[in-house]
Enzyme design. Sequence first.
Site, PDB file in Angstrom:
ATOM      1  CB  SER A   1     -11.811  37.931 -21.955  1.00  0.00           C
ATOM      2  OG  SER A   1     -10.764  38.879 -21.993  1.00  0.00           O
TER       3      SER A   1
ATOM      4  CB  SER B   1     -11.361  41.765 -23.416  1.00  0.00           C
ATOM      5  OG  SER B   1     -11.500  40.599 -24.188  1.00  0.00           O
TER       6      SER B   1
ATOM      7  CE  LYS C   1      -9.063  39.579 -18.771  1.00  0.00           C
ATOM      8  NZ  LYS C   1      -9.178  40.225 -20.116  1.00  0.00           N
TER       9      LYS C   1
END
Lengths: 119, 469
Positions: free
Chosen positions: B162, B186, B84
Amino acid sequence: MKRAGRRTSRTGRAVEGGDAVKSRRRFLKLVALTSAAALVPATPRRTRAATAPKKSAPAAAARPAALENEIKKQKNATAQALKAIREFELPPGSEMAFVFSAQRAPRRGKPGSSKGGKP
Amino acid sequence: MSAIDEATLFAPVWQLSDRIRQRKLSPVELTEAYLARIERWGPKLNAIAFATPELAREQAKQAETEIGRGKWRGPLHGIPYGAKDLFSTAGIPTEWGAGCCRGQVFDRDATVVTRLRDAGAVLLGKLAMIEFAGGLGYRKADASSTGPCRNPWDRTRWTGGSSSGSGAAVSGGLVAFALGTETWGSILCPSAFCGTTGVRPTYGRVSRAGAMVCSNTYDKVGPIARSARDCRLILSAIAGRDPDDPTSSAEPADFRGGRAIASLRAALVPLDFSKAREPEARAAFDRAVTELRGMGLAMEEAKLPELPTAEVAGTIITAEALSAFERFHKDGSIVKLHDPYARYQWEINEGLRGDDLVKAWRVRHEIQRRTTEFFADYDVIVTPNFLTTAPGVDEDINVALDGYTDPAGAIGNTCGLPSIALPSGLGSRGLPLGFQIMGPPFEEGTLLDLGEAFQKRTSFHTARPPMEA
């Protein structure tokens, strides 16, 4: 995902609550005391505008109605969450979820001390 | 060595690892195949923030050389992955999904990136994410500098957030596994919407050093992969005490589990399916419960402690996020975020007083106490992950998920509890559904045992999205 018309989690999950009481002056005093400067807006706002001569309409008034409505909705959602927290009863002096601990400083004269060696 | 077929790119890490160790699969060829897939599908899915082909080739070559010489570092040696785009990577952009961080480059790797490099894993690239991991709120999938992340199962659908790119890249066969983070939802959300297996570890299990701070006391780092078995391997490589993260735990990074499933007692929290937008949600959950019972897991319906947990989570996360992203507010660059309301969060939350925050911390303590009591009666909690499948990329998320208050997520994240997201089939539109098993702190081993046993009996986790050739 988070807060829009209602308060939500990172994934848009809704949060429930009620109304809130604002205490801007107390809030500003508290954040100053606790170094929570992040919560102080960078732009001039109501506290300053209240004492300054009105040169022009506040910035908020220039915002489109839809934006203003959404901000109001999100403020209400925040107020609802705060109401739930304020109304939740706890025994006096109950602990917080983290523990502050004092950090031992190296003794003067010991290796690593910033204050120099023993006389 | 053999040519890399598409099925290999969807194989779980443990299988790839076996083949690499036996020198039946070349890390260099595997890396090239993933890079080609990233080039082809990355833009279509908006899943990749930055590909790192040169670094990947260098690391893959090193892995191949070492393994060829008999130096096998472990099960992640030669395995390509994505991180990420909030984990710092020396000399490579780390933009946190935010327009105001364009061109941001750090000079050191996050601890987890270092640990994966030491384990011999190959970094294919940085993965797309919601701006600031959603710390300042968002209501549409396009709240990201890379655009809306599209779901490999249906590109008109969102991946969840996310860790959007982490979900898409694993689900779409662009990487073998991914690193994500969870503040609230997330990791579990993209896992549910993309049909992947994800683990939100106990708070402090995995070092946050070098990762963007969204909320200091809620952020967790964890894997998104294709199986529970994979997640166990990844966690074993990244977990453990880190002097650079004072909140990291000294608990041994031992994820072997080993408790007999028949000795465990689960609280079944079915939620209110009348609010489910997906008609198959109940059937999928019931199917999962039937399998878990078939494994010998004793279950009884239970209610989670009723406390203002969501309010506490929202308040603390918001206060911490406002502080974390203060400088972008101060310098005005916050206006570069895509969510139109993110820049107003300081104003929106001006009613939050210092005593509110302290009260929230005290209620959080009470929530922890009551949750600890709950786990005196139960070893794990079994509950749906979401009551809907992935919403459309243009949908307002608040509308799409209306009515779902996520009680398990609120408690789990507020108390720093580990949870595993497991696929449980497809919904009416052919989109993934899933459920979660949550445990007390540091019981990831038990969750992984249950997840692995479940996936031995089922094939939901092996389903591949219908991406056209």
